[in-house]
Structure formats: C-alpha cells, structure tokens
Design a protein around this motif. Sequence first.
Motif, mmCIF file in Angstrom:
data_model
loop_
_atom_site.group_PDB
_atom_site.id
_atom_site.type_symbol
_atom_site.label_atom_id
_atom_site.label_comp_id
_atom_site.label_asym_id
_atom_site.label_seq_id
_atom_site.Cartn_x
_atom_site.Cartn_y
_atom_site.Cartn_z
ATOM 1 N N LEU A 85 0.843 -1.198 0.000
ATOM 2 C CA LEU A 85 0.000 0.000 0.000
ATOM 3 C C LEU A 85 0.874 1.243 0.000
ATOM 4 O O LEU A 85 1.966 1.247 0.574
ATOM 5 C CB LEU A 85 -0.912 0.011 1.226
ATOM 6 C CG LEU A 85 -1.864 -1.174 1.350
ATOM 7 C CD1 LEU A 85 -2.618 -1.105 2.658
ATOM 8 C CD2 LEU A 85 -2.828 -1.212 0.179
ATOM 9 N N ARG A 86 0.384 2.289 -0.624
ATOM 10 C CA ARG A 86 1.105 3.558 -0.699
ATOM 11 C C ARG A 86 0.320 4.617 0.058
ATOM 12 O O ARG A 86 -0.889 4.557 0.144
ATOM 13 C CB ARG A 86 1.296 3.968 -2.151
ATOM 14 C CG ARG A 86 2.035 2.890 -2.929
ATOM 15 C CD ARG A 86 2.566 3.413 -4.229
ATOM 16 N NE ARG A 86 3.215 2.375 -4.995
ATOM 17 C CZ ARG A 86 4.467 1.960 -4.811
ATOM 18 N NH1 ARG A 86 5.197 2.494 -3.867
ATOM 19 N NH2 ARG A 86 4.980 1.010 -5.558
ATOM 20 N N GLY A 87 1.050 5.598 0.562
ATOM 21 C CA GLY A 87 0.426 6.657 1.334
ATOM 22 C C GLY A 87 -0.012 7.814 0.464
ATOM 23 O O GLY A 87 0.096 7.786 -0.768
ATOM 24 N N ASP A 88 -0.502 8.874 1.096
ATOM 25 C CA ASP A 88 -0.966 10.065 0.391
ATOM 26 C C ASP A 88 0.148 10.725 -0.415
ATOM 27 O O ASP A 88 -0.105 11.385 -1.410
ATOM 28 C CB ASP A 88 -1.548 11.077 1.374
ATOM 29 C CG ASP A 88 -2.817 10.563 2.039
ATOM 30 O OD1 ASP A 88 -3.454 9.671 1.458
ATOM 31 O OD2 ASP A 88 -3.151 11.054 3.128
ATOM 32 N N HIS A 89 1.385 10.573 0.020
ATOM 33 C CA HIS A 89 2.529 11.189 -0.647
ATOM 34 C C HIS A 89 2.997 10.374 -1.849
ATOM 35 O O HIS A 89 3.898 10.778 -2.564
ATOM 36 C CB HIS A 89 3.691 11.356 0.333
ATOM 37 C CG HIS A 89 4.079 10.081 1.011
ATOM 38 N ND1 HIS A 89 4.854 9.130 0.405
ATOM 39 C CD2 HIS A 89 3.755 9.596 2.228
ATOM 40 C CE1 HIS A 89 5.014 8.104 1.237
ATOM 41 N NE2 HIS A 89 4.350 8.364 2.349
#
Length: 154
Positions: free
Chosen positions: A52-56
Amino acid sequence: MKKAAIAWVAVADGPAVGLWCVPLDGALYVASGPGEQAAPGLAEASTATVTLRGDHGGRIVTWRAEVRRVEPGSQLWTEAAPLVAAKRLNAPGSAAELVERWAAECVLSRLVPVDAPLAAGATLPDDSLAEPPRPTGAVRRPRNPFRLHRVRRR
C-alpha cells in the motif's frame, strides 16, 4: 489500510499489479473478471503479497495476505458485495445490478493480513525499487506528423 483505494498485489512470484480495492472490516476486497479489472492468478491463489502507498505516493507497508474467494449467496457476500459495489466508480448500472453481474461472471476476493507486516516504517527499503516497463501489445510505432507542405532542409 483503511484509506486504501489502490493496492499493489503480487501473486506467487508474479509481478505486482495495481488493483482497485475497498477496505472493509480489516480486509481488502478486490473485484476481478469480465468487465472488471484483471487480477492474474488472484482468484485461484491462497496467498498474495500486498503493498500500500500513502498520500505522498510512497510505499508505507507491505504484508502477506490470505486470499479468500467470497462466494455469491454466502453471509459474507450479502454483507460485503453491496458495500464494495457502492464504492465502484464509473460502474455501468446500479450497485444492485453490479452485484448480480459479479455473482454471475466475476470473482470477489477478500485479502486478510497474515502475521506482521513484511516491511513498514524503518524496515522499508531506501532505494526506489523501480522496474523497467513490462512488454505489452499496446505499444505501437507512432505515425509521422501530417504536413501540408514540403519542408525544405538547409
């Protein structure tokens, strides 16, 4: 995980594929099949690796998941499928019609985290992990631009 909309899912030794997902009750739900996204091998798999990747835009966690197929007509199906269908963007028809189509043609998979994350926080790699683009049949040679007159070269 509760903010995830896209997950990178790798089945067995295959490459990670970006998939639209819906987080619900501590698991990620992924719909795949005709008219939906392609998730090679996910319907038959028992485990997968999820990133999973974050908002950034950067990677925040990678974990091993147990993959379970949600069977149409089961208690889990009647609870989860309408909620997942309601989150589906640009769906042809209503959420109820989408659930019917999924039951007939598609697979709804439930990805549940197993054990501790494989990588998170300080254990995330420092390098980019970028890979060259995969071969695809969608690539074609572009045409030369149209010219109304002859171009003189000097």
